[in-house]
Scaffold this motif. Structure first.
Motif, mmCIF file in Angstrom:
data_model
loop_
_atom_site.group_PDB
_atom_site.id
_atom_site.type_symbol
_atom_site.label_atom_id
_atom_site.label_comp_id
_atom_site.label_asym_id
_atom_site.label_seq_id
_atom_site.Cartn_x
_atom_site.Cartn_y
_atom_site.Cartn_z
ATOM 1 N N LYS A 4 -3.038 9.487 1.974
ATOM 2 C CA LYS A 4 -3.797 8.790 0.952
ATOM 3 C C LYS A 4 -3.187 7.410 0.764
ATOM 4 O O LYS A 4 -1.986 7.278 0.532
ATOM 5 C CB LYS A 4 -3.762 9.568 -0.362
ATOM 6 N N HIS A 5 -4.008 6.355 0.828
ATOM 7 C CA HIS A 5 -3.546 4.983 0.708
ATOM 8 C C HIS A 5 -3.978 4.423 -0.633
ATOM 9 O O HIS A 5 -5.166 4.494 -0.996
ATOM 10 C CB HIS A 5 -4.120 4.106 1.827
ATOM 11 N N THR A 6 -3.019 3.844 -1.352
ATOM 12 C CA THR A 6 -3.280 3.239 -2.657
ATOM 13 C C THR A 6 -2.742 1.823 -2.643
ATOM 14 O O THR A 6 -1.536 1.606 -2.445
ATOM 15 C CB THR A 6 -2.606 4.045 -3.786
ATOM 16 N N ASP A 7 -3.610 0.844 -2.850
ATOM 17 C CA ASP A 7 -3.195 -0.554 -2.872
ATOM 18 C C ASP A 7 -2.644 -0.912 -4.239
ATOM 19 O O ASP A 7 -3.091 -0.388 -5.282
ATOM 20 C CB ASP A 7 -4.380 -1.467 -2.540
ATOM 21 N N ALA A 11 5.526 0.030 8.254
ATOM 22 C CA ALA A 11 5.781 0.592 6.926
ATOM 23 C C ALA A 11 7.278 0.669 6.674
ATOM 24 O O ALA A 11 8.090 0.596 7.599
ATOM 25 C CB ALA A 11 5.154 1.984 6.802
ATOM 26 N N THR A 13 0.855 -1.187 0.000
ATOM 27 C CA THR A 13 0.000 0.000 0.000
ATOM 28 C C THR A 13 0.886 1.230 0.000
ATOM 29 O O THR A 13 1.714 1.405 0.911
ATOM 30 C CB THR A 13 -0.914 0.023 1.231
ATOM 31 N N HIS A 14 0.729 2.056 -1.039
ATOM 32 C CA HIS A 14 1.505 3.292 -1.142
ATOM 33 C C HIS A 14 0.819 4.374 -0.312
ATOM 34 O O HIS A 14 -0.379 4.637 -0.477
ATOM 35 C CB HIS A 14 1.604 3.716 -2.607
ATOM 36 N N ILE A 15 1.586 5.008 0.564
ATOM 37 C CA ILE A 15 1.050 6.035 1.459
ATOM 38 C C ILE A 15 1.628 7.380 1.035
ATOM 39 O O ILE A 15 2.861 7.567 1.042
ATOM 40 C CB ILE A 15 1.406 5.739 2.926
ATOM 41 N N ALA A 26 3.311 0.459 3.016
ATOM 42 C CA ALA A 26 2.847 -0.390 4.113
ATOM 43 C C ALA A 26 2.722 -1.814 3.594
ATOM 44 O O ALA A 26 2.039 -2.053 2.588
ATOM 45 C CB ALA A 26 1.510 0.112 4.642
#
Length: 665
Positions: free
Chosen positions: A520-523, A558, A510-512, A573
């Motif tokens: 902002k969290h991007t899987d 993370a 997950t990119h934070i 993460a």
């Protein structure tokens, strides 16, 4: 303990080695005499020397093939008969004196090293020397340093302890008895000394010797005592231990001081006259009497010893079947067969496995343990566990000292499982200390991993705590290999890669991103390859070439990747941040061809002496909760905030307290 002349020290009641060493080309013949309470031998068999190298009780054995410049005796105090009160250790030369040898040192070795050292001051021209003696005291044994010389050689020395010598026709020529009112004719060179000649006592006892004084009125005893008006003294041959100094020329010393045994005295005849102390009678070593006897000092021709085949496992010291007598067991010390033997105990349900004695039956079935073996085993293990714990604290479960420790256990025929069970607390503490030391700098080397594994195997440890420690070491070693660049190559059929590009890692992440309105969290997928670090997500993607990445660090759940530009870094993460951080660090090393990570690994390395100091200061326990398990070294001021790697900035915390503290000060 280094002994001076006349000093004594306690000696462990065990198998001892007495080594006499010197620095010259001469050869010293070592010998020993086993004496009773009257200070004399019980018979000719109580003399151990080159013609009789082993006592019948196996208490004293002479090494007939010692190293050059040494002589060696093995003394087994537990095998010493109860009638033996003292064991005299002596040596002699055939064509030289002890002044030709220079410094002579006697060392008494026990299982765990030397226990007594005595440097002999051979300032007199004597060809035989009584180095010291083992003697009983308060239920134990002690060793006394004597250093007393005999001018008459080995024959004169052993005669004083009741041995009858036969050295040929010359030795059998007895001197005719002299009348007490006659002055014997003496050589001019002996005017200042006393002569000793055989004489008959009034009762007809031929075991006495008359000590005649010269007619010189200026001759007197050292110490100012008056001359004996009778002009002679009679020394009892029945108690040669009392006459050892007078009949053989003890060194001059001050009154009340004796260089060897202070209880020696000279019996007198008639009893009305006061006896002179033996250390006051002579200023120089004197010849001693030689009585006709049965012991020959001529070296007997010996045949070449038969080379016996080694046991099946020649590297381990243990009891094996005697090649010369299969019905007995013989001790193999790891290099050669020794003289120690014992009967081969046949296994039987009704007999003791150790001594073979018949066991008493219980009322409700079974057998009672052997009481004598149980008492001996308990007494031996008390001292054995002390030595084992000391070795674990110092060098650990390896090396020749550790092998000798377990060899002594096998020699006593004690079950190793019982010894390991009693040693388990100290062994567990040793393994936990080694694990904490290994994780102090976050890098588990192959040597540290192998050391813990071999210690667990050698000490026979098991249980949930040991399984947890081994699992922790295995994971730490795996992460260390990733940091060192030992990365796996995986197949990636769905990825478009550059030429000669390999993929190391492909995991869910997950990119934070930190935005003004919040994170902002991007899987997506995180791909680690030889060229770059990629993140592919829904509607977003990140590519970081290794040339732009500066460092990688795991923080909580993370992984933070720092790059050269302010907006070039990234935070991911993942399920296992420690594994990802180790893999990224290894890939970074490979890409930049670095031996160490950029500027971090050196500062975290903790020297061994600093680890030991912190461990000793904190008592091997967590400074917060006092727990002694799962311990870790923690920087009071974290390295990320400028903390130093020193004893003052380090503390011991358990895993729970360390995680709670985190990067806080």
């Amino acid at each position: 303990m280094e002994l001076s002349k006349g000093a004594n020290t306690p000696i462990p009641t065990s198998l001892l080695a007495v080594v006499i060493s010197w620095r010259s080309d001469h050869t010293v013949d070592a010998h020993a005499l086993l004496l009773g309470s009257d200070g004399s031998v019980r018979g000719d068999r109580d003399l151990v020397f080159y013609n009789a190298p082993r006592h019948i009780s196996q208490a004293v054995t002479l090494d007939q093939d010692p190293d050059p410049g040494t002589a060696r005796l093995s003394v087994s105090l537990p095998r010493t008969e109860s009638e033996v009160d003292r064991i005299v250790v002596s040596g002699s030369l055939e064509e030289a004196t002890f002044t030709d040898l220079g410094e002579v040192t006697l060392t008494v070795f026990a299982v765990d090293g030397p226990v007594a050292v005595f440097t002999v001051d051979a300032s007199e021209s004597v060809s035989a020397m009584m180095f010291g003696e083992f003697y009983r005291r308060d239920g134990g044994w002690r060793f006394r340093a004597v250093g007393q010389g005999w001018a008459a050689g080995m024959a004169g020395l052993i005669t004083e302890f009741g041995i009858q010598v036969d050295e040929g026709p010359a030795a059998r020529q007895a001197t005719p008895p002299a009348r007490r009112d006659e002055s014997p004719v003496r050589p001019a060179a002996e005017d200042a000394t006393e002569l000793i000649r055989p004489a008959a006592s009034p009762a007809g006892d031929r075991s006495t010797a008359v000590l005649d004084r010269p007619a010189d009125p200026g001759h007197h005893r050292a110490g100012g005592a008056a001359d004996d008006p009778a002009g002679d003294r009679v020394a009892s041959h029945r108690d040669p231990g009392r006459a050892i100094a007078a009949a053989n020329g003890a060194r001059t010393a001050s009154p009340g001081t004796h260089p060897g045994n202070a209880h020696y005295r000279l019996d007198e005849n008639p009893p009305a006259a006061a006896p002179a102390a033996p250390w006051d009678r002579f200023a120089e070593p004197q010849p001693t009497r030689q009585l006709p006897g049965t012991v020959t000092l001529r070296r007997l021709a010996t045949t070449e010893p038969v080379r016996l085949a080694p046991p099946p496992d020649p590297d381990g010291a243990d009891w094996y079947r005697d090649p010369e007598d299969p019905a007995r067991l013989r001790w193999w010390d790891g290099e050669r067969w020794t003289a120690d033997r014992r009967p081969a105990v046949r296994p039987h349900a009704h007999d003791c496995d150790r001594c073979g004695a018949r066991l008493r039956r219980r009322v409700f079935g079974g057998h009672h343990p052997c009481s004598s073996c149980a008492a001996e085993t308990e007494e031996f293990l008390i001292h054995w566990h002390t030595r084992a714990a000391r070795l674990l604290t110092a060098s650990g479960p390896r090396g020749p000292d550790w092998e000798a420790l377990w060899a002594s256990l096998r020699y006593q025929r004690i079950d190793a499982a019982a010894a390991r069970a009693a040693l388990q607390p100290a062994a567990l503490q040793y393994v936990e200390r080694r694990v904490a030391f290994a994780f102090a700098d976050g890098q588990i080397t192959a040597a540290e991993y192998d050391e813990v594994e071999s210690a667990v195997t050698e000490l026979g440890l098991s249980g949930p705590l040991i399984d947890e420690l081994r699992s922790r070491m295995a994971r730490g070693r795996a992460l260390s290999r990733l940091r060192e660049g030992d990365l796996p190559a995986i197949a990636s059929p769905g990825l478009h890669l550059d030429a000669e590009e390999l993929v190391y890692l492909d995991i869910d992440a997950t990119h934070i991103r930190e935005l003004a309105r919040g994170p902002k969290h991007t899987d997506g997928r995180l791909i680690v390859s030889t060229k770059k670090l990629r993140f592919v997500g829904a509607g977003a993607g990140v590519e970081l070439p290794w040339s732009r990445i500066v460092s990688v660090a795991a923080e909580y759940d993370a992984v933070v990747v720092a790059a050269t530009s302010a907006r070039g870094g990234a935070t991911f993460a993942v399920t296992d941040p420690e594994y990802l951080a180790a893999a990224l660090e290894g890939a970074l090393r490979i890409a930049k061809r670095l031996v160490l990570a950029p500027g971090q690994r050196d500062s975290r390395s903790i020297p061994q002496e600093v680890k030991a100091e912190v461990w000793q200061r904190d008592g091997g326990r967590c400074v917060e909760c006092g727990d002694s398990h799962y311990l870790e070294f923690d920087h009071v001021i974290p390295l990320s905030r400028g903390g130093a790697t020193s004893a003052a900035n380090l503390q011991i915390l358990c895993r729970g307290c360390n995680r709670t503290k985190g990067a806080n000060i």
